[in-house]
Design a protein around this motif. Structure first.
Motif, PDB file in Angstrom:
ATOM      1  N   ASP A 122       0.793  -1.223   0.000  1.00  0.00           N
ATOM      2  CA  ASP A 122       0.000   0.000   0.000  1.00  0.00           C
ATOM      3  C   ASP A 122       0.828   1.277   0.000  1.00  0.00           C
ATOM      4  OD1 ASP A 122      -3.236   0.264   0.525  1.00  0.00           O
ATOM      5  OD2 ASP A 122      -2.466  -1.772   0.674  1.00  0.00           O
ATOM      6  N   VAL A 123       2.139   1.158   0.066  1.00  0.00           N
ATOM      7  CA  VAL A 123       3.043   2.269  -0.231  1.00  0.00           C
ATOM      8  C   VAL A 123       4.102   1.715  -1.174  1.00  0.00           C
ATOM      9  CG1 VAL A 123       4.646   3.993   0.667  1.00  0.00           C
ATOM     10  CG2 VAL A 123       2.631   3.348   2.023  1.00  0.00           C
ATOM     11  N   ARG A 124       4.059   2.161  -2.428  1.00  0.00           N
ATOM     12  CA  ARG A 124       4.975   1.653  -3.452  1.00  0.00           C
ATOM     13  C   ARG A 124       5.623   2.829  -4.182  1.00  0.00           C
ATOM     14  NH1 ARG A 124       0.090  -1.133  -4.825  1.00  0.00           N
ATOM     15  NH2 ARG A 124      -0.076  -0.097  -6.844  1.00  0.00           N
ATOM     16  N   LEU A 125       6.908   2.703  -4.439  1.00  0.00           N
ATOM     17  CA  LEU A 125       7.636   3.744  -5.148  1.00  0.00           C
ATOM     18  C   LEU A 125       8.173   3.196  -6.464  1.00  0.00           C
ATOM     19  CD1 LEU A 125       8.852   6.652  -5.113  1.00  0.00           C
ATOM     20  CD2 LEU A 125      10.915   5.626  -4.133  1.00  0.00           C
ATOM     21  N   TYR A 126       7.837   3.902  -7.544  1.00  0.00           N
ATOM     22  CA  TYR A 126       8.318   3.555  -8.878  1.00  0.00           C
ATOM     23  C   TYR A 126       9.221   4.699  -9.366  1.00  0.00           C
ATOM     24  CZ  TYR A 126       3.883   0.851  -8.794  1.00  0.00           C
ATOM     25  OH  TYR A 126       2.820   0.038  -8.466  1.00  0.00           O
ATOM     26  N   PRO A 127      10.516   4.650  -9.068  1.00  0.00           N
ATOM     27  CA  PRO A 127      11.393   5.729  -9.537  1.00  0.00           C
ATOM     28  C   PRO A 127      11.639   5.624 -11.036  1.00  0.00           C
ATOM     29  CG  PRO A 127      12.675   4.045  -8.419  1.00  0.00           C
ATOM     30  CD  PRO A 127      11.233   3.647  -8.269  1.00  0.00           C
ATOM     31  N   HIS A 128      11.999   6.735 -11.632  1.00  0.00           N
ATOM     32  CA  HIS A 128      12.237   6.712 -13.077  1.00  0.00           C
ATOM     33  C   HIS A 128      13.443   5.865 -13.435  1.00  0.00           C
ATOM     34  CE1 HIS A 128      15.113   9.939 -11.974  1.00  0.00           C
ATOM     35  NE2 HIS A 128      15.745   9.611 -13.076  1.00  0.00           N
ATOM     36  N   THR A 129      14.275   5.541 -12.430  1.00  0.00           N
ATOM     37  CA  THR A 129      15.489   4.759 -12.652  1.00  0.00           C
ATOM     38  C   THR A 129      15.267   3.255 -12.508  1.00  0.00           C
ATOM     39  OG1 THR A 129      16.014   5.202 -10.315  1.00  0.00           O
ATOM     40  CG2 THR A 129      17.090   6.586 -11.967  1.00  0.00           C
ATOM     41  N   MET A 130      14.067   2.823 -12.108  1.00  0.00           N
ATOM     42  CA  MET A 130      13.853   1.378 -11.988  1.00  0.00           C
ATOM     43  C   MET A 130      13.958   0.724 -13.364  1.00  0.00           C
ATOM     44  SD  MET A 130       9.708   0.926 -11.325  1.00  0.00           S
ATOM     45  CE  MET A 130       9.694  -0.858 -11.567  1.00  0.00           C
ATOM     46  N   LYS A 131      14.334  -0.519 -13.375  1.00  0.00           N
ATOM     47  CA  LYS A 131      14.639  -1.209 -14.624  1.00  0.00           C
ATOM     48  C   LYS A 131      13.384  -1.813 -15.265  1.00  0.00           C
ATOM     49  CE  LYS A 131      19.445  -2.373 -13.486  1.00  0.00           C
ATOM     50  NZ  LYS A 131      19.527  -1.456 -12.321  1.00  0.00           N
ATOM     51  N   GLN A 132      13.374  -1.811 -16.580  1.00  0.00           N
ATOM     52  CA  GLN A 132      12.265  -2.405 -17.318  1.00  0.00           C
ATOM     53  C   GLN A 132      12.126  -3.883 -16.979  1.00  0.00           C
ATOM     54  OE1 GLN A 132       9.906  -1.037 -19.470  1.00  0.00           O
ATOM     55  NE2 GLN A 132       9.018  -3.093 -19.367  1.00  0.00           N
ATOM     56  N   GLU A 133      13.252  -4.546 -16.677  1.00  0.00           N
ATOM     57  CA  GLU A 133      13.203  -5.969 -16.353  1.00  0.00           C
ATOM     58  C   GLU A 133      12.342  -6.240 -15.115  1.00  0.00           C
ATOM     59  OE1 GLU A 133      15.892  -4.250 -17.049  1.00  0.00           O
ATOM     60  OE2 GLU A 133      16.872  -5.257 -18.751  1.00  0.00           O
ATOM     61  N   VAL A 134      12.305  -5.278 -14.211  1.00  0.00           N
ATOM     62  CA  VAL A 134      11.480  -5.432 -13.011  1.00  0.00           C
ATOM     63  C   VAL A 134      10.003  -5.338 -13.385  1.00  0.00           C
ATOM     64  CG1 VAL A 134      10.991  -4.504 -10.713  1.00  0.00           C
ATOM     65  CG2 VAL A 134      13.341  -4.489 -11.596  1.00  0.00           C
ATOM     66  N   TRP A 135       9.675  -4.382 -14.246  1.00  0.00           N
ATOM     67  CA  TRP A 135       8.313  -4.310 -14.761  1.00  0.00           C
ATOM     68  C   TRP A 135       7.932  -5.601 -15.481  1.00  0.00           C
ATOM     69  CZ3 TRP A 135       4.558  -1.243 -13.504  1.00  0.00           C
ATOM     70  CH2 TRP A 135       4.809   0.078 -13.103  1.00  0.00           C
ATOM     71  N   ASP A 136       8.867  -6.167 -16.216  1.00  0.00           N
ATOM     72  CA  ASP A 136       8.570  -7.371 -16.992  1.00  0.00           C
ATOM     73  C   ASP A 136       8.153  -8.534 -16.097  1.00  0.00           C
ATOM     74  OD1 ASP A 136       9.156  -5.967 -19.290  1.00  0.00           O
ATOM     75  OD2 ASP A 136      11.206  -6.753 -19.480  1.00  0.00           O
TER      76      ASP A 136
END
Length: 219
Positions: A122-136
């Motif tokens: 319920d508290v999540r941070l998506y920085p612009h530097t996170m990797k696409q592989e994590v999204w995948d």
């Protein structure tokens, strides 16, 4: 320039027996909570509320995943998601302080399936530097997200994303950024609520009680 967004969900599920009676309370508390983040969340540019009508609450979770991903892909930005039952009590600097996708504290249960350190989403941070592989990691799981999955399957997805990054527990655990107002064995590391910056109240089904609770805590 990197934009800093705060995202809330206020989806309108058609199949939630407690939704209709409490809808105005969700809106009321979200307005109250938003003011706390506007005051205390350093660097905030804009608050975005996703309030689409959905069939079921789990459909909202899935849609929320997709909409946050689309926002992250659309421009260079940092995104903080907070549940509707959160409140920001103190100044907090979180944007551009972490390079990876983050959650910050245990949930209940504190272990689940193949994850030994199970964190609350319920508290999540998506920085612009996170990797696409994590999204995948998450995108593949979302593709298989259907009604056969438990209602809190989203939390499992986000934990799989979190721990796919090879981070140590010490890098991840910051309970003051997601203080959990519930009885969890490993919860909050002995941190008092008076020292918390962001509090998650675990109160979505008792949202009408939270206003008075925050007033009591803030004096």
């Amino acid at each position: 320039m990197v934009k800093n967004y705060l995202v809330f969900y206020l989806f309108k599920p058609n199949h939630a027996p407690w939704k209709s009676a409490l809808r105005h309370e969700y809106v009321r508390f979200n307005e109250f909570s938003s003011k706390s983040f506007k005051k205390n969340l350093v660097g905030l540019d804009e608050i975005i509320v996703f309030d689409d009508e959905v069939d079921r609450l789990t459909d909202g979770f899935k849609l929320g995943f997709e909409k946050i991903y689309d926002l992250w892909k659309s421009e260079k930005c940092n995104i903080l998601f907070c549940g509707v039952d959160t409140y920001c009590f103190k100044k907090v600097e979180i944007f551009d302080k972490f390079e990876n996708f983050m959650m910050f504290n245990y949930t209940d249960p504190s272990t689940y399936a193949d994850i030994s350190e199970y964190f609350n989403c319920d508290v999540r941070l998506y920085p612009h530097t996170m990797k696409q592989e994590v999204w995948d990691v998450g995108l593949e799981m979302v593709d298989n997200w259907d009604s056969s999955q438990p209602w809190d399957y989203e939390q499992y997805i986000y934990n799989k994303m979190l721990w796919s990054q090879g981070l140590s527990f010490e890098q991840v655990y910051h309970p003051q950024l997601a203080w959990q107002d519930c009885r969890v064995k490993k919860n909050n590391n002995g941190l008092s609520v008076s020292d918390a910056q962001i509090v998650h109240f675990h109160g979505t089904r008792q949202i009408d009680t939270l206003y008075n609770k925050v007033v009591e805590l803030t004096g």
